[in-house]
Design a protein around this motif. Sequence first.
Motif, mmCIF file in Angstrom:
data_model
loop_
_atom_site.group_PDB
_atom_site.id
_atom_site.type_symbol
_atom_site.label_atom_id
_atom_site.label_comp_id
_atom_site.label_asym_id
_atom_site.label_seq_id
_atom_site.Cartn_x
_atom_site.Cartn_y
_atom_site.Cartn_z
ATOM 1 N N THR A 197 -17.390 -17.433 0.882
ATOM 2 C CA THR A 197 -17.955 -18.069 -0.310
ATOM 3 C C THR A 197 -19.287 -18.607 0.226
ATOM 4 O O THR A 197 -19.641 -18.587 1.395
ATOM 5 C CB THR A 197 -16.982 -19.206 -0.832
ATOM 6 N N GLN A 224 -24.751 -22.783 -13.694
ATOM 7 C CA GLN A 224 -24.390 -21.276 -13.142
ATOM 8 C C GLN A 224 -25.688 -20.761 -12.837
ATOM 9 O O GLN A 224 -26.792 -20.844 -13.740
ATOM 10 C CB GLN A 224 -23.748 -20.594 -14.161
ATOM 11 N N GLN A 276 -27.075 -16.902 -11.533
ATOM 12 C CA GLN A 276 -26.574 -15.634 -11.482
ATOM 13 C C GLN A 276 -27.656 -14.674 -10.936
ATOM 14 O O GLN A 276 -28.809 -14.636 -11.469
ATOM 15 C CB GLN A 276 -26.245 -14.984 -13.052
ATOM 16 N N CYS A 328 -32.886 -15.116 -10.106
ATOM 17 C CA CYS A 328 -31.975 -16.160 -10.382
ATOM 18 C C CYS A 328 -32.010 -16.637 -11.475
ATOM 19 O O CYS A 328 -32.895 -17.422 -11.851
ATOM 20 C CB CYS A 328 -31.754 -17.175 -9.230
ATOM 21 N N TYR A 383 -29.120 -16.198 -1.106
ATOM 22 C CA TYR A 383 -28.721 -16.995 -2.043
ATOM 23 C C TYR A 383 -29.715 -17.830 -2.887
ATOM 24 O O TYR A 383 -30.758 -18.261 -2.049
ATOM 25 C CB TYR A 383 -27.879 -18.067 -1.565
ATOM 26 N N GLY A 439 -26.007 -19.680 -6.119
ATOM 27 C CA GLY A 439 -25.597 -18.354 -6.496
ATOM 28 C C GLY A 439 -24.584 -17.730 -5.840
ATOM 29 O O GLY A 439 -24.173 -18.012 -5.026
ATOM 30 N N GLN A 440 -24.169 -16.516 -6.429
ATOM 31 C CA GLN A 440 -23.024 -15.816 -5.842
ATOM 32 C C GLN A 440 -23.374 -15.328 -4.520
ATOM 33 O O GLN A 440 -22.399 -14.482 -3.877
ATOM 34 C CB GLN A 440 -22.425 -14.650 -6.689
ATOM 35 N N THR A 481 -26.648 -12.316 -2.590
ATOM 36 C CA THR A 481 -26.802 -10.891 -2.771
ATOM 37 C C THR A 481 -27.134 -10.374 -1.312
ATOM 38 O O THR A 481 -27.912 -10.884 -0.858
ATOM 39 C CB THR A 481 -28.288 -10.701 -3.587
#
Lengths: 110, 123
Positions: free
Chosen positions: A43, B3, B5, B22, B98, B114-115, B117
């Motif tokens: 995470t 959020q 992305q 982003c 990130y 962010g998630q 990459t």
Amino acid sequence: QSVLTQPPSASGTPGQRVTISCSGSSSNIGSNYVYWYQQLPGTAPKLLIYRNNQRPSGVPDRFSGSKSGTSASLAISGLRSEDEADYYCAPWDDSLSGYVFGTGTKVTVL
Amino acid sequence: QVQLQQSGPGLVKPSQTLSLTCAISGDSVSSNRAAWNWIRQSPSRGLEWLGRTYYRSKWYNDYAVSVKSRITINPDTSKNQFSLQLNSVTPEDTALYYCARELAAAGTGIDYWGQGTLVTVSS
């Protein structure tokens, strides 16, 4: 190589207290706020402590931060299995004009 | 709820340019309170802050010394997003990238990420 030094690992049994140190210099910890981040496996890091010793909403009071001179510490009291993670300190560095992250400490709950 | 992305290619050839975007929801890239950061993570270099952009009556950027000659972070107010460009990449730039928000004005740290990459630099 980071300008901030953390022990690579720390461990304790459930319920114990674990302390993680972060050693820096006058240009980073000595003159700026320290932030602590928790990273669970797979995470993104999560903000745990800001401004040396403040907890964001939702962070349990088992986590506490402190700073003295050019060193900072993160303490986890009442250790729980879900605290197994990597922990990073991160102050701004005036000499580098940017944030610097510590080397990271992996906490294991025995 | 903020959020972030991320989007962009996961494979870049050596000497080419790494480009990531982003997209922001729940906040504005033009916020006077926030700063918009790029951070990467690799086994060899750990967590490494790359830079940020922020608006305080005008746009500002801060870049890490290690990448200063190769990096550009740009806001895009029309799409409420910001981007990272890293030129002349080498395999050393292979990392998980990130984007992240920082409430810089309040000193409350990097609170949204962010998630991530995974970018691999390889021919």
